[in-house]
Design an enzyme around this catalytic site. Structure first.
Site, PDB file in Angstrom:
ATOM      1  CD  GLU A  61      -2.959  -1.258   2.235  1.00 32.51           C
ATOM      2  OE1 GLU A  61      -4.081  -1.180   2.244  1.00 32.51           O
ATOM      3  OE2 GLU A  61      -2.631  -1.134   3.448  1.00 32.51           O
TER       4      GLU A  61
HETATM    5  C1  ACM Z   1      -2.198  -5.498   3.874  1.00 31.11           C
HETATM    6  O1  ACM Z   1      -3.389  -5.900   4.331  1.00 31.11           O
HETATM    7  N1  ACM Z   1      -2.113  -4.208   3.788  1.00 31.11           N
HETATM    8  C2  ACM Z   1      -1.205  -6.320   3.754  1.00 31.11           C
END
Ligand code: ACM
Length: 683
Positions: free
Chosen positions: A319
């Site tokens: 992310e």
């Molecule tokens: C995640 O759930 N950002 C690995």
């Protein structure tokens, strides 16, 4: 004669290939063993039970045997003559034999054979870890009748399907003290899980003591962190249980806590960062073009690496939306100069540098599936978490990564923080019908349940992990063909109580929350509501990530509720049965539930006003009214237009969330309303 032979051959084939599981078995084994024969030779448990161990370096097995004897004695109330393994092998009636010590790696052999005879029990394994897996199986075979306690007679040959069977605990969003981790490690070992993935850093906290960069834990961790001695203690505790510990230091994104401590490694020059209190995906990101960033990471990882003896080291990598990279002109120039077209390419540049650092420290780099780019070396391990939406597992990243040459670990489908049903996780079969070569199959190491901690505290975390994670443990240990949901649920019910016996708080803490909500008044009416309500799912509780902060209360009605609400599951099953084929037995069960809910509002109204209870009043009242209408409708088989209209209005009110929960019987109520409209409505 020829025909008989063919029949015999087919029978033998069926027996050998096997339906993986005898669905008539009443044993509470979880995970279900690879091969099991049940016999009639029960072993009676009395005060003379004793254990001997043969094998080199018996530390792990000695420790597991003492725990076994304590748990057995506590479960049965029997005062054992011998509370410790015997030195004299010949005298013992439980004999444990193993060949060697496991070195706690993915190469370890965890197989064992267990034979329970009438007069003795033999547990054989190649490694000490195999032996302790077998001891857990033996404890699960405890049963009783009017004559006393006994171990069920069995002959078991067992080994796991996947070598990596993990639980990730995020200690960044909510710090989890050592005792929480230890009890969860005990629970993991009881269902033969073998990897504790410790998510130690994120935007909301950096949780390890660093002697070189002390601001990391002091500022980045708000002083809530593990000392290096505590880390060693957990690693040692886990090792005794045959559990590997994989640390995760999430970079370059999810790095707010690091940058709150050392802003000079961030991508915004001169910025002041502060530890994040909300949930979500945030912009602060390490600066990948500064040499100082890599010096910092090399120093930090060099300090951390010896604390975590496992070969695998998780660098997160998820992310990173690259906003702060886009806003930094120097980073844009750097990308151009180095032919890095996208932020993904830049992150790969960063990851490759990290991999070199880790390799020097004797570590293998592991990261969430965003790290998989065309240029990322296949020496990295890909942790698959996305792809559930697209149709699992075909759209998931697990198979893609495996086919691209990476070793892989699966978490898509095992996100226990989403509060989905146990059935959802149990049916998240990692490989499915996908055709893989032998090499590809070997690269799928296994999977991990992920306990993200935005919405859990040490007080509620067990109820979000257990008992569902036991079903995930079975998915990862047992054969793919062990997939009968009803049978799993039958065993899980008992396993859940045994987890509580082992120290988990997942059942009992719910009542404590309800008592707190009422300031210690009678909670029986709240328990009835709790048993049909579930916390909002996926991430709809905590909209926008700002409804709750890390310091918000998690002692609300939603925190007392869990997925698979017990009465809701029973009611929903019965509604399906009844609507498929109306029958008196199902109708009686449905009416008995409706009667309870109808009367419940009266008891609910007795609770002296309290704001946390008051927000459930509409739920309680409307549920009571719906029940009050449905009882005569289904008893007398008619309903007037006016009554039907108020029924619809009541149901509409019940469709909205109450205190961040949803009514888990809503679909069933809607079905009953539809049915009464079609069959019973009179004008
Ligand atoms: C995640 O759930 N950002 C690995």
């Amino acid at each position: 004669m020829k025909t008989n032979n063919s029949i015999l051959f087919i029978l033998l084939f069926i027996l050998l290939k096997g339906n993986a599981q005898d669905l008539n078995s009443t044993l509470y084994l979880m995970p279900w063993p690879k091969e099991i024969k049940e016999t009639s030779s029960k072993f009676n448990i009395d005060r003379n039970i004793s254990i001997s161990i043969s094998g080199n370096n018996q530390d792990r097995v000695h420790n597991a045997s003492i725990n076994f004897l304590r748990r057995l004695s506590n479960r049965t109330g029997i005062f054992l003559n011998q509370g410790f393994p015997l030195v004299d092998n010949a005298a013992a009636n439980i004999k444990i034999i193993f060949d060697k010590n496991a070195d706690l790696s993915i190469e370890d052999d965890e197989s064992y054979t267990l034979n329970v005879y009438q007069n003795n029990i033999l547990l054989n394994a190649i490694t000490d870890i195999g032996a302790i897996r077998g001891l857990e199986t033996l404890l699960q075979l405890t049963n009783f009748n009017e004559n006393g306690y006994y171990f069920e007679g069995v002959s078991i040959k067992d080994s796991p399907r996947f070598v990596w069977r993990g639980l990730m605990i995020d200690v960044a969003r909510h710090f989890q003290p050592i005792e929480v981790l230890k009890r969860n490690l005990d629970a993991m070992a009881s269902v033969k899980m073998n990897v504790f993935h410790w998510h130690l850093t994120d935007d909301q906290g950096f949780r390890v003591e660093s002697k070189i960069y002390p601001k990391l834990h002091k500022i980045g961790g708000d002083g809530l962190y593990y000392t290096q001695e505590q880390i060693k203690d957990i690693v040692n505790y886990a090792s005794n249980l045959g559990i590997r510990v994989i640390p995760e230091f999430d970079v370059p994104g999810h790095a707010t806590a690091i940058l709150a401590a050392y802003p000079e490694f961030g991508s915004v020059d001169g910025a002041k960062y502060s530890v994040e209190r909300n949930s979500g995906v945030f912009d602060p990101t390490l600066n990948p073009i500064k040499d100082e960033t890599y010096t910092f990471l090399e120093n930090l990882f060099s300090e951390m690496a010896p604390l975590f003896p496992d070969e695998y080291f998780h660098i997160g990598g998820d992310e990173n939306e690259g906003k702060h990279w886009n806003e930094n002109e120097d980073i844009q120039v750097f990308k151009k100069e180095h032919g890095l077209k996208t932020n993904h390419d830049l992150q790969t540049y960063f990851n490759i540098k990290l991999e070199r650092i880790l390799n020097k420290l004797g570590k293998k780099l592991m990261g969430w599936d965003e790290i998989m780019t065309p240029n990322m070396p296949t020496t990295a391990v890909i942790h698959s978490w996305r792809g559930e939406k697209e149709g699992f597992p075909k759209g998931g990243t697990l198979i893609d990564a495996t086919k691209n040459g990476y070793s892989t670990v699966l978490s898509a489908g095992f996100y226990i923080d989403r509060m989905l049903s146990v059935e959802h996780h149990y049916t998240s079969e990692p490989i499915g019908d996908v055709k893989l070569t032998k090499e590809e199959r070997a690269r799928i190491l296994g999977g991990e349940a992920t306990m993200w901690s935005e919405l859990v505290t040490p007080f509620t975390i067990d109820s979000r992990i257990w008992p569902r994670t036991a079903a995930i443990a079975e998915r990862l240990w047992s054969k793919k063909e062990v997939n009968n949901i009803e049978n799993m649920k039958y065993r899980l019910k008992e396993v859940s109580f045994r987890l509580e016996e082992l120290g988990m708080t997942h059942i009992k803490n719910s009542d404590v929350i309800l008592r707190g909500m009422t300031n210690n008044q009678d909670i029986s009416s709240l328990k009835i509501l709790r048993n049909i309500c579930e916390p909002l799912k996926i991430y709809s509780r905590n909209k926008g990530g700002t409804e709750y902060q890390t310091y918000s209360p998690f002692t609300l009605f939603a925190d007392a509720c869990i997925n698979d609400a017990e009465d809701a599951v029973m009611f929903n099953t019965e509604v399906i049965k009844y609507l498929n084929a109306p029958n008196k037995k199902s109708l009686d069960i449905l009416l008995s539930h409706l009667n309870i809910w109808n009367k419940n509002h009266n008891a609910f109204s007795q609770i002296k006003d309290n704001p946390n209870v008051k927000i459930l009043e509409e739920l309680s009242k409307n549920l009571s009214e719906v029940s009050q209408i449905l009882i005569p409708t289904f008893s007398n088989k008619k309903i007037s237009r006016d009554t039907f209209t108020s029924l619809q209005e009541n149901i509409k009110i019940l469709s909205k969330p109450f205190s961040d929960t949803e009514l888990a019987i809503l679909n069933s109520l809607n079905k009953l309303v539809e049915y009464s409209k079609t069959n019973y409505l009179v004008n």
